[in-house]
Structure formats: structure tokens, C-alpha cells
Design a protein around this motif. Structure first.
Motif, PDB file in Angstrom:
ATOM      1  N   VAL A  76       0.861  -1.190   0.000  1.00 12.23           N
ATOM      2  CA  VAL A  76       0.000   0.000   0.000  1.00 12.23           C
ATOM      3  C   VAL A  76       0.893   1.234   0.000  1.00 12.23           C
ATOM      4  O   VAL A  76       1.789   1.353   0.844  1.00 12.23           O
ATOM      5  N   ILE A  77       0.648   2.132  -0.950  1.00  8.38           N
ATOM      6  CA  ILE A  77       1.438   3.354  -1.059  1.00  8.38           C
ATOM      7  C   ILE A  77       1.049   4.303   0.074  1.00  8.38           C
ATOM      8  O   ILE A  77      -0.119   4.647   0.236  1.00  8.38           O
ATOM      9  N   GLN A  78       2.032   4.715   0.862  1.00  7.16           N
ATOM     10  CA  GLN A  78       1.801   5.592   2.006  1.00  7.16           C
ATOM     11  C   GLN A  78       1.949   7.064   1.651  1.00  7.16           C
ATOM     12  O   GLN A  78       1.380   7.936   2.293  1.00  7.16           O
ATOM     13  N   LYS A  79       2.744   7.329   0.603  1.00  7.08           N
ATOM     14  CA  LYS A  79       3.025   8.698   0.197  1.00  7.08           C
ATOM     15  C   LYS A  79       3.396   8.680  -1.280  1.00  7.08           C
ATOM     16  O   LYS A  79       4.072   7.754  -1.726  1.00  7.08           O
TER      17      LYS A  79
ATOM     18  N   VAL B 240       3.581  -6.718  -4.936  1.00  2.00           N
ATOM     19  CA  VAL B 240       5.041  -6.734  -4.825  1.00  2.00           C
ATOM     20  C   VAL B 240       5.545  -8.053  -5.397  1.00  2.00           C
ATOM     21  O   VAL B 240       5.240  -9.126  -4.881  1.00  2.00           O
ATOM     22  N   ILE B 241       6.290  -7.965  -6.477  1.00  2.00           N
ATOM     23  CA  ILE B 241       6.732  -9.157  -7.204  1.00  2.00           C
ATOM     24  C   ILE B 241       8.080  -9.649  -6.689  1.00  2.00           C
ATOM     25  O   ILE B 241       8.298 -10.837  -6.504  1.00  2.00           O
ATOM     26  N   SER B 242       9.012  -8.723  -6.462  1.00  2.65           N
ATOM     27  CA  SER B 242      10.334  -9.109  -5.970  1.00  2.65           C
ATOM     28  C   SER B 242      11.016  -7.895  -5.355  1.00  2.65           C
ATOM     29  O   SER B 242      10.515  -6.770  -5.456  1.00  2.65           O
ATOM     30  N   GLN B 243      12.153  -8.129  -4.718  1.00  2.00           N
ATOM     31  CA  GLN B 243      12.958  -7.037  -4.178  1.00  2.00           C
ATOM     32  C   GLN B 243      14.370  -7.202  -4.717  1.00  2.00           C
ATOM     33  O   GLN B 243      15.193  -7.923  -4.154  1.00  2.00           O
TER      34      GLN B 243
ATOM     35  N   VAL C  74       4.204  -3.213   3.174  1.00  2.00           N
ATOM     36  CA  VAL C  74       3.916  -4.496   2.532  1.00  2.00           C
ATOM     37  C   VAL C  74       3.202  -5.408   3.509  1.00  2.00           C
ATOM     38  O   VAL C  74       3.708  -5.664   4.601  1.00  2.00           O
ATOM     39  N   ASN C  75       1.982  -5.863   3.108  1.00  2.00           N
ATOM     40  CA  ASN C  75       1.159  -6.713   3.966  1.00  2.00           C
ATOM     41  C   ASN C  75       0.995  -6.133   5.371  1.00  2.00           C
ATOM     42  O   ASN C  75       1.001  -6.851   6.367  1.00  2.00           O
TER      43      ASN C  75
END
Length: 359
Positions: free
Chosen positions: A122-125, A151-154, A181-182
Motif C-alpha cells: 500500500v502506497i503511504q506517500k 510486490v513481485i520481488s525485491q 507491505v502486507n
């Protein structure tokens, strides 16, 4: 009601029943968790789930796509440029979850690891949504506060690879001020504030601290990514970018991006890195942008390399480490040329000799 009217009513009722019955029998789209797949046979990507729908383009062997959903015998997919369309779900055309690759001196067989389990972010900003994991990559747009992404990968500690609600893939800062994330804050390092977005909101990108001179590393990787899909040719002409072999590719992008002249072949490049005194033999010790050097292919299983004295093995391949077990390289015509691979659990991991920064 006379006989004629009764007939018409019955006929209309039957027609309606048949019509709605046929509609109900149509296969409904099945939600499909975002999953990576590799094209193993050229296939048309179409504008709809039908062979009569217009062709957007031909997906080539070796291309990576994300499967968004399944509709009957069709997959709705998103390609690496964020373009969505439909392809046949026949196993003749795609391989799910793992990607067939080849090895050897630059040939052979092996299997890549599956994509990471997809998480929700979730985008916070408001934050920049970019085409690659670095501030040098082109901004696709700004993600807005409250948007949800998959989110697919980091690929590095400072970046997430994500997919937005339209199926477009890109990269965002992993800083907790921009994304959770989550429900759990992610971690990130550094910050590069940027003004943009609607109403003059502030977006941002974090800057990964992995690798020597991070800006140079990201510039070099960004240059390499521009050549994805460029055909492989052993002993390629060093004066053209029409084709590459593994060492020609690394030599070219270091020179083009940074003005750094690497030696001509993989063995000499390996010596070059060793002479800098920062070579490591564990993949976990590598940093983003490091060069990785590999021995000859001996088989796809770990046992094929047991008992091998790696210190006496010759280097036969070089790749660029992207972080999180991924590399950027080129190794065979069959693989589709310049590409990225997940190497953990594959022959690439077992063949790894050492690596380190060339900067």
C-alpha cells in the motif's frame, strides 16, 4: 389467448432460456495470482481471448510475462513494458513458475527458481514509479497515496518490483515512508526527494546503498537493461552492439555507462576483479553491480559439482549481479540473448566461482 399468441409466447420463452443458458455456459475469467512465465515458443499476444482478436505483437521465445488471470483457454498477460493482452494457455507456448535456461561454457540445460510469492503493498506517500530499480531509470508516473500494488520481488534493499492495478510493472522505493507491505513497514535506505504528482505532491525514490559508488552501479545496470533481448553470438564483434557474448556485453556497458575499460574476455575480467582485492566466493556476500564468474557446465544438479576443486577451474562465463539472487547476462542464442535470471537453486549457483566489484 389464441393458439397463435400462445405459440409466440412459448417460442420467446424457449429462445430466452437458450440464450441465457448459452451465456451461463461461457467460461468466466479465473483470477490468477500474478505469476511469472517464460515464452518457450513464439505466440501471438492478442487484444482479446480469441484467435479472431487483433494481434498486438508476437511474443518471442525467452520473453518474460506476468499472468494476470485465466479466461477459458487464454491467459491475460502483461509483458515487460507493461502492455497487456491475451495468449493461448497451452503449455506449448509458456512455462509457468520456472524458466528453462541453458548452460555449459555458454550452453546446456537448467531450471530457474520460481518468482517470489506475490505480496500486497500500500502506497503511504506519493512516490515515483520507475522502469528500473534506480533513480536513473525513466519515471512511468507517480503512484498515489492509498494505491495498492502487487510486490513481485525485491531486487535490492532499496527497491521493490511491483505491479499496479492496470497490470503495469515497475519499481518503487522500499522505504517505509512510501510503501508498506502486507501491513508491515518495509525497510529502505537513503532518499532522493522529488517534487511531482498531482497538486504538487512530493514523490520519492530511495537510493540503494549496495555496491560501490551506487550512482555508477545504477547507471551501468540501466545501460545494460537497454539491451535486453539483444541476440547472443559467441566471439561477437566488439565494434557493434548488434550481438554480444558474455564478456563483450559486460565490457561494452561498463565502457558506455562509466567510461571504464574492462579486459576483453571473461577470464581476464575475473583477474581484473581479483587484483582489486575485493573478490568473494559466496553469493550472499555479493553487492548489486558486482561481476560474477562461473566455471563450465557439468550438469543441472548440485551433485554434479560435488568434489570439484573450484580454485583450479577456468572461468567460462561472466554476469552482472542484480541482487536478490538475480543476474543480468547473455549466454546462448536459445535463451533469447541478453536477459535476467534467478540463479539460486540452478546450475548457475553451483557453477559460481567468485565475484566482486570492477569499480
Amino acid at each position: 389467448m389464441n393458439t397463435s399468441v400462445k405459440y409466440k409466447v412459448v417460442t420467446a420463452t424457449l429462445s430466452a432460456a437458450l440464450l441465457f443458458g448459452s451465456v451461463a455456459a461461457l467460461p468466466a475469467p479465473v483470477a490468477h495470482a500474478a505469476q511469472s512465465a517464460e515464452v518457450i515458443w513464439g505466440v501471438n499476444m492478442r487484444s482479446g481471448p480469441s484467435s479472431t482478436a487483433s494481434v498486438i505483437r508476437m511474443l518471442k521465445k525467452g520473453e518474460q510475462v506476468s499472468i494476470l488471470e485465466k479466461s477459458g483457454s487464454w491467459y491475460k498477460v502483461s509483458d515487460t513494458n507493461g502492455k497487456t493482452g491475451y495468449i493461448s494457455s497451452s503449455s506449448k507456448y509458456t512455462e509457468l513458475g520456472s524458466n528453462a535456461s541453458s548452460g555449459g561454457t555458454e550452453s546446456g540445460t537448467g531450471t530457474d527458481t520460481p518468482a517470489l510469492a506475490t505480496l500486497t503493498g500500500v502506497i503511504q506517500k506519493s512516490v515515483s514509479f520507475r522502469k528500473g530499480p534506480g533513480t536513473s531509470y525513466t519515471r512511468v508516473r507517480y503512484l498515489k497515496t492509498g494505491e495498492e500494488v502487487k510486490v513481485i520481488s525485491q531486487p535490492s534493499s532499496g527497491w521493490y518490483e511491483v505491479m499496479d492495478s492496470n497490470g503495469v510493472r515497475g519499481y518503487v522505493s522500499s522505504q517505509s515512508q512510501y510503501i508498506t507491505v502486507n501491513g508491515k513497514p518495509s525497510t529502505g535506505s537513503g532518499a532522493d526527494k522529488e517534487t511531482g504528482g498531482s497538486g504538487g505532491s512530493t514523490g520519492g525514490d530511495s537510493v540503494s546503498q549496495e555496491g560501490a559508488t551506487n550512482t555508477s552501479v545504477e547507471k551501468m545496470i540501466a545501460t545494460g537493461m537497454k539491451y535486453l533481448g539483444t541476440p547472443y553470438e559467441f566471439g561477437s564483434n566488439r565494434n557493434t552492439t548488434a550481438t554480444f557474448d558474455c564478456s563483450d556485453f559486460t565490457k561494452h556497458i561498463f565502457k558506455q555507462a562509466l567510461g571504464v575499460t574492462l579486459p576483453a574476455d571473461s577470464r581476464q575480467q575475473g583477474t581484473y576483479v581479483k587484483n582489486k582485492g575485493n573478490a568473494v566466493t559466496s553469493i550472499s556476500q555479493l553487492k548489486r553491480g558486482d561481476l560474477m564468474f562461473f566455471m563450465s557446465y557439468k550438469g543441472s544438479s548440485k551433485s554434479s559439482y560435488s568434489g570439484v576443486n573450484k580454485s583450479s577451474q577456468r572461468i567460462t562465463h561472466v554476469a552482472i549481479y542484480l541482487g536478490n539472487g538475480k543476474v543480468l547476462h547473455t549466454y546462448s542464442k536459445e535463451s533469447g540473448g541478453v536477459r535476467t535470471n534467478d540463479i539460486m537453486g540452478t546450475h548457475w549457483e553451483y557453477r559460481f566461482l567468485y565475484g566482486g566489484s570492477a569499480l
